[in-house]
Design a protein around this motif. Structure first.
Motif, PDB file in Angstrom:
ATOM      1  N   GLY A 113       0.789  -1.227   0.000  1.00  0.00           N
ATOM      2  CA  GLY A 113       0.000   0.000   0.000  1.00  0.00           C
ATOM      3  C   GLY A 113       0.819   1.273   0.000  1.00  0.00           C
ATOM      4  N   ARG A 114       2.060   1.203  -0.453  1.00  0.00           N
ATOM      5  CA  ARG A 114       2.925   2.384  -0.472  1.00  0.00           C
ATOM      6  C   ARG A 114       3.284   2.797  -1.900  1.00  0.00           C
ATOM      7  N   GLU A 115       2.463   2.461  -2.866  1.00  0.00           N
ATOM      8  CA  GLU A 115       2.801   2.716  -4.267  1.00  0.00           C
ATOM      9  C   GLU A 115       2.948   4.206  -4.568  1.00  0.00           C
ATOM     10  N   ASP A 116       2.277   5.056  -3.785  1.00  0.00           N
ATOM     11  CA  ASP A 116       2.311   6.487  -4.075  1.00  0.00           C
ATOM     12  C   ASP A 116       3.681   7.124  -3.832  1.00  0.00           C
ATOM     13  N   ILE A 117       4.550   6.456  -3.070  1.00  0.00           N
ATOM     14  CA  ILE A 117       5.861   7.052  -2.773  1.00  0.00           C
ATOM     15  C   ILE A 117       7.016   6.243  -3.362  1.00  0.00           C
ATOM     16  N   TRP A 118       6.741   5.194  -4.139  1.00  0.00           N
ATOM     17  CA  TRP A 118       7.822   4.308  -4.553  1.00  0.00           C
ATOM     18  C   TRP A 118       8.821   4.986  -5.487  1.00  0.00           C
ATOM     19  N   VAL A 119       8.360   5.865  -6.359  1.00  0.00           N
ATOM     20  CA  VAL A 119       9.265   6.518  -7.314  1.00  0.00           C
ATOM     21  C   VAL A 119      10.242   7.425  -6.573  1.00  0.00           C
ATOM     22  N   VAL A 120       9.721   8.242  -5.635  1.00  0.00           N
ATOM     23  CA  VAL A 120      10.587   9.136  -4.864  1.00  0.00           C
ATOM     24  C   VAL A 120      11.573   8.330  -4.029  1.00  0.00           C
ATOM     25  N   ALA A 121      11.075   7.304  -3.345  1.00  0.00           N
ATOM     26  CA  ALA A 121      11.929   6.505  -2.468  1.00  0.00           C
ATOM     27  C   ALA A 121      13.017   5.780  -3.268  1.00  0.00           C
ATOM     28  N   TYR A 122      12.629   5.238  -4.403  1.00  0.00           N
ATOM     29  CA  TYR A 122      13.600   4.509  -5.223  1.00  0.00           C
ATOM     30  C   TYR A 122      14.688   5.445  -5.744  1.00  0.00           C
ATOM     31  N   SER A 123      14.302   6.658  -6.112  1.00  0.00           N
ATOM     32  CA  SER A 123      15.291   7.614  -6.636  1.00  0.00           C
ATOM     33  C   SER A 123      16.314   7.996  -5.566  1.00  0.00           C
ATOM     34  N   VAL A 124      15.882   8.019  -4.297  1.00  0.00           N
ATOM     35  CA  VAL A 124      16.814   8.326  -3.206  1.00  0.00           C
ATOM     36  C   VAL A 124      17.809   7.185  -3.020  1.00  0.00           C
ATOM     37  N   ILE A 125      17.291   5.958  -2.975  1.00  0.00           N
ATOM     38  CA  ILE A 125      18.135   4.804  -2.650  1.00  0.00           C
ATOM     39  C   ILE A 125      19.098   4.465  -3.777  1.00  0.00           C
ATOM     40  N   ASN A 126      18.630   4.488  -5.001  1.00  0.00           N
ATOM     41  CA  ASN A 126      19.445   3.977  -6.109  1.00  0.00           C
ATOM     42  C   ASN A 126      19.892   5.020  -7.117  1.00  0.00           C
ATOM     43  N   MET A 127      19.611   6.306  -6.840  1.00  0.00           N
ATOM     44  CA  MET A 127      20.105   7.330  -7.750  1.00  0.00           C
ATOM     45  C   MET A 127      20.700   8.492  -6.959  1.00  0.00           C
ATOM     46  N   TYR A 128      19.868   9.405  -6.468  1.00  0.00           N
ATOM     47  CA  TYR A 128      20.371  10.642  -5.876  1.00  0.00           C
ATOM     48  C   TYR A 128      21.087  10.407  -4.548  1.00  0.00           C
ATOM     49  N   GLY A 129      20.457   9.679  -3.632  1.00  0.00           N
ATOM     50  CA  GLY A 129      21.116   9.381  -2.362  1.00  0.00           C
ATOM     51  C   GLY A 129      22.337   8.492  -2.553  1.00  0.00           C
ATOM     52  N   HIS A 130      22.249   7.572  -3.487  1.00  0.00           N
ATOM     53  CA  HIS A 130      23.361   6.673  -3.765  1.00  0.00           C
ATOM     54  C   HIS A 130      24.591   7.447  -4.216  1.00  0.00           C
ATOM     55  N   LYS A 131      24.388   8.520  -4.989  1.00  0.00           N
ATOM     56  CA  LYS A 131      25.510   9.336  -5.452  1.00  0.00           C
ATOM     57  C   LYS A 131      26.264   9.956  -4.275  1.00  0.00           C
ATOM     58  N   ILE A 132      25.535  10.316  -3.227  1.00  0.00           N
ATOM     59  CA  ILE A 132      26.176  10.901  -2.042  1.00  0.00           C
ATOM     60  C   ILE A 132      26.908   9.829  -1.249  1.00  0.00           C
ATOM     61  N   VAL A 133      26.241   8.714  -1.027  1.00  0.00           N
ATOM     62  CA  VAL A 133      26.787   7.651  -0.182  1.00  0.00           C
ATOM     63  C   VAL A 133      28.021   7.016  -0.807  1.00  0.00           C
ATOM     64  N   ILE A 134      28.050   6.947  -2.133  1.00  0.00           N
ATOM     65  CA  ILE A 134      29.125   6.227  -2.811  1.00  0.00           C
ATOM     66  C   ILE A 134      30.456   6.967  -2.721  1.00  0.00           C
ATOM     67  N   ILE A 135      30.440   8.265  -2.451  1.00  0.00           N
ATOM     68  CA  ILE A 135      31.686   9.029  -2.416  1.00  0.00           C
ATOM     69  C   ILE A 135      32.640   8.536  -1.316  1.00  0.00           C
ATOM     70  N   PRO A 136      32.173   8.286  -0.064  1.00  0.00           N
ATOM     71  CA  PRO A 136      33.118   7.795   0.948  1.00  0.00           C
ATOM     72  C   PRO A 136      33.791   6.477   0.573  1.00  0.00           C
ATOM     73  N   MET A 137      33.102   5.623  -0.200  1.00  0.00           N
ATOM     74  CA  MET A 137      33.706   4.335  -0.540  1.00  0.00           C
ATOM     75  C   MET A 137      34.585   4.421  -1.787  1.00  0.00           C
ATOM     76  N   THR A 138      34.706   5.604  -2.383  1.00  0.00           N
ATOM     77  CA  THR A 138      35.556   5.748  -3.557  1.00  0.00           C
ATOM     78  C   THR A 138      36.991   5.365  -3.236  1.00  0.00           C
ATOM     79  N   ILE A 139      37.412   5.651  -1.999  1.00  0.00           N
ATOM     80  CA  ILE A 139      38.750   5.262  -1.570  1.00  0.00           C
ATOM     81  C   ILE A 139      38.945   3.762  -1.723  1.00  0.00           C
ATOM     82  N   ALA A 140      37.877   2.975  -1.504  1.00  0.00           N
ATOM     83  CA  ALA A 140      37.990   1.525  -1.609  1.00  0.00           C
ATOM     84  C   ALA A 140      38.266   1.091  -3.038  1.00  0.00           C
TER      85      ALA A 140
END
Length: 538
Positions: free
Chosen positions: A276-303
């Motif tokens: 029953g959460r279909e109304d927010i899936w696009v926004v949530a998915y964009s955070v996890i696998n696109m926009y938020g992921h771009k931020i989170v991935i920077i600290p692991m660039t050293i790896a």
């Protein structure tokens, strides 16, 4: 400064700059295409990343290991023969991967999206998958040239070509999207499609850079071959057998993050819809696998830079049975990750609302900022998996790196839908944390048993890092509390930007001061770091 550290810093600097540019460009890209465009973009890149790994079948990094091994034995001819054979192979597999991805786009898209009354449809996903697939024709050949140079412990070609590729790609994305949307009056789907095509344009730019390096280095490489006194004279069949023995594990290990995202693509929207959460899936998915992921991935660039730079030197030490050297290299590799990624990921979690609001959008921070905060610690697991897998490959335990990854992937597959239905969008993050955590634990266990390796030094320094990171966190919370009196950083974007700068600058300075004054950085990096000293006024 040690050779591994020089290579690490060069590749890390290039990777960091590339990832930093990759994060910065999504700010104007978000303004152009929004959450819907970001979700669509990520739906194209996860299968693309998988096809890249499959088309290269782990050959580039395997060539790096192979070249390093035979160069250390003085057999430069075998290294050159392997490079030529691998290049021919990459041309063929790249074209085959392009055909498969291009022709299967509709089938892939239909399994990922359920229903037609959604912001992102199956036909939209199929279109962007086809557009990005064209880059597969070029990328495998580029990667094997990089692997060959890295096997010679020459990290410059990889570093420069990565940066040029990223700059050209980003320029094409932003200019193309702007022209399509605001000049030609096109749709978001068309703009995102041409944005994914930018991967091909960037790859062509990288080809030019590598060709220049090759022309410059070719006389030296030929001289090495002409001067060698002994060759193992291996048959081509034996060369290929050894190469694929190295290469197989590299395929799956390089697929870790794309596979986690690919599992999300098949399970996220159906699970959100079922709960029953279909109304927010696009926004949530964009955070996890696109926009938020771009931020989170920077600290692991050293790896990423560390694992690539470490592999040739670690392989050489292990081949020569230099236990003291490879023990030092493994400890240094792990501790560099911990001293940098722990405070960075903790800082992102604390400043998640300010980071997402400042970079993208102040609306709905209760969802977007919360998801970023949950996702930030995953950077440490990603980094540790990358480096521990690199260590296992360097000590000829690459098959075990595959087993650990498969164990994590199975956990993600089995539990992801249930976790999403139970916890909402956070469930996908929990599934990724569980998968990568299992893989990291298994990798550590194998390193310990294979080498009788003792982690005592690393554990002691990790405890000190944790104490300094906790002090940093307290400083950031205090700064947020004080600044909250004057700045409406939860409501205004300019205030969020200012709070982000103050929080990151203040917390980061305190952490650096503690780590530098205690000589922790000196002990981990093998010497004083003048840049940090100048930054702190020492």
């Amino acid at each position: 400064m040690s050779k591994i550290l020089r290579g690490t810093l060069l590749l890390t600097g290039a990777s960091f700059l590339s990832k930093f540019l990759g994060m910065i460009y999504v700010i104007p890209f978000y303004d152009l295409v929004g959450e819907t465009g970001g979700t669509l973009f990520s739906f194209a890149y996860a299968p693309y990343s998988i096809f890249i790994s499959l088309s290269t079948v782990g050959i580039p990094l395997a060539v790096s290991k192979f070249v390093s091994k035979y160069n250390s034995l003085g057999d430069y001819e075998s290294s050159m023969r392997m490079f030529k054979a691998g290049s021919t192979l990459m041309l063929g597999t790249g074209f085959v991967a392009f055909l498969i991805m291009f022709l299967s786009a509709d089938w892939i898209a239909q399994f990922q999206i359920q229903g037609e009354d959604t912001d992102v449809t199956a036909s939209d996903v199929a279109f962007v998958i086809r557009m990005v697939s064209i880059a597969l024709i070029v990328i495998p050949s580029i990667s094997i040239v990089r692997g060959f140079f890295q096997g010679h412990e020459s990290m410059g070609p990889t570093a420069v070509s990565q940066i040029v590729e990223q700059i050209v790609r980003i320029a094409f994305i932003l200019v193309g999207a702007f022209v399509i949307l605001h000049v030609m009056g096109g749709s978001v789907v068309t703009a995102v499609g041409f944005s994914t095509f930018a991967a091909f344009i960037g790859a062509l730019a990288s080809c030019v850079v590598l060709a220049i390096y090759w022309k410059k280095r070719k006389p030296y490489l030929d001289l090495q071959v002409s001067r060698q006194r002994y060759t193992y004279n291996l048959q081509m069949s034996d060369l290929l057998k050894e190469l694929f023995r190295y290469a197989g594990p590299f395929v799956l290990v390089g697929l870790a993050i794309p596979l986690y995202q690919f599992i999300d693509q098949f399970t996220f929207q159906p699970a959100m819809r079922a709960s029953g959460r279909e109304d927010i899936w696009v926004v949530a998915y964009s955070v996890i696998n696109m926009y938020g992921h771009k931020i989170v991935i920077i600290p692991m660039t050293i790896a990423t830079g560390l694992s690539l730079a470490m592999l040739p030197s670690l392989t050489q030490s292990f081949t020569q049975k230099n236990e003291q050297m490879y023990t030092k290299q493994i400890n240094q590799s792990l501790q560099i990750i911990l001293v940098l990624v722990i405070p960075a990921s903790l800082g992102i979690a604390i400043l998640a609302d300010e980071a997402y609001g400042a970079l993208f959008d102040m609306d709905n921070l209760s969802l977007t900022g919360s998801l970023l905060a949950w996702y930030a610690p995953i950077a440490l697991l990603f980094a540790l998996f990358t480096v521990t897998s690199g260590i296992l490959q360097g000590i000829d335990q690459q098959n075990y790196a595959v087993l650990s990854l498969v164990a994590g992937i199975l956990a993600k597959i089995l539990l992801n839908s249930q976790l999403i239905q139970m916890f909402g969008a956070k469930g996908a993050i929990f599934g990724t944390a569980l998968a990568s955590g299992i893989a990291v634990i298994l990798n550590f266990w194998r390193i310990k048993t294979a080498l009788a390796f003792k982690f005592k030094q690393t554990i002691k320094r990790t405890m000190l890092i944790g104490i300094f990171a906790l002090i940093m966190a307290i400083v950031v919370w205090i700064l947020k509390a004080i600044m909250g009196i004057f700045l409406p950083y939860g409501e205004e974007r300019w205030a969020a930007v200012l709070m982000l700068v103050i929080g990151a600058g203040g917390g980061g300075s305190v952490y650096l001061l503690l780590a530098y004054s205690s000589t922790l950085l000196e002990r981990i990096f093998g010497g004083r770091i003048p840049l940090v000293g100048r930054f702190l006024g020492r």
